[in-house]
Enzyme design. Sequence first.
Site, short mmCIF file in Angstrom:
data_model
loop_
_atom_site.label_atom_id
_atom_site.label_comp_id
_atom_site.label_asym_id
_atom_site.label_seq_id
_atom_site.Cartn_x
_atom_site.Cartn_y
_atom_site.Cartn_z
N LYS A 194 0.83 -1.21 0.00
CA LYS A 194 0.00 0.00 0.00
C LYS A 194 0.87 1.26 0.00
O LYS A 194 0.61 2.22 -0.74
CB LYS A 194 -0.94 0.00 1.20
CG LYS A 194 -1.73 1.30 1.39
CD LYS A 194 -2.60 1.62 0.17
CE LYS A 194 -3.16 3.03 0.22
NZ LYS A 194 -4.06 3.28 1.33
N LYS B 261 2.32 11.78 5.06
CA LYS B 261 2.46 10.64 5.97
C LYS B 261 2.85 9.40 5.19
O LYS B 261 3.77 8.65 5.57
CB LYS B 261 1.15 10.43 6.73
CG LYS B 261 1.12 9.21 7.65
CD LYS B 261 0.44 8.01 6.99
CE LYS B 261 -1.03 8.29 6.70
NZ LYS B 261 -1.71 7.10 6.11
#
Length: 315
Positions: A170, A238
């Site tokens: 991911k 992030k």
Amino acid sequence: MQIAFIGLGNVGLPLARNLLKAGHQMTVFDLDPERAAPLVDAGARLAASSREAAEGAEVAVTSLPNPAAVAAVVPGETGLLSALGPGSLWIEMSTTDEADMRRFAEEAGARGIDVLEAPITGGANRAWTGEISILVGGDEAVFERYRDLLGVMGGAIEHMGPIGAASVVKVITNMLAFVHLWASGEAMMLAKRSGVDLAKAFHGIRVSSGNSFAHETEGQLVLNGSYNCAFTMALALKDMRLAMKLGQETETPLALAELVKNYFEQAQEAYGEDAWSTQAVKILEDQLGDALRAPGFPPLLAGMGGETDNAAART
């Protein structure tokens, strides 16, 4: 099934809605209770905390903005794992740190709780239509047992391997998406400053070997000027920092990703952490004083907002 869903952001809300529409009993929690309103109206129960939501649940799903939020909600005697019973399942759908995921899964296993990490990818708009892709890590037998439940929330569902594998993939997919977005912005600016009609350039690239998912989806939001991809700059950074961390840990050079991360950092400084991640391209537009705009492109991607008056577009 009795399902607890924690985290009702731009992706969590439509995922929870899909489960509720499929007939599952739902208890939900979010730090902003207003986010739960469409689900409560549709029959869900609003809990006062994530731990309360998980009490008595067969499955607990978390969809949270960052690793710190997961660490605050999941582990320990005050976390949701302490409220789940043996034989239950925790599904983690956030984009989180691989090492954290393994550690929390070990705690869950010691409590007799099954775990699947299931980060989503493919754009928040596709969460509303149930077509979003889900990358799954965990025991394959557990994955097969709950494949149909995952299928209520997503379309393409791919098993990546043991816990941690899906988190890694991911992070990699998001890193690629941000690199492709920046590359698309540069390409479109080159077309404009070469005198090419931007709408025609967009479609030409879309059907060419230079196409990317970021170009054909978020590229439309740049050309419209809304930039509204329902994913913030803070979330993008992030993810990019998680990719950089993986690169350091595996001694893998990520020179191109590092360069793009720097552009996103400039964009966050200029437009704020709540700006849409697609506004990274605006850094190039502002530097050159040349906006990338063309008629006929939508302010939101198809499916965005579902049946809840565009709740997905809220920050």
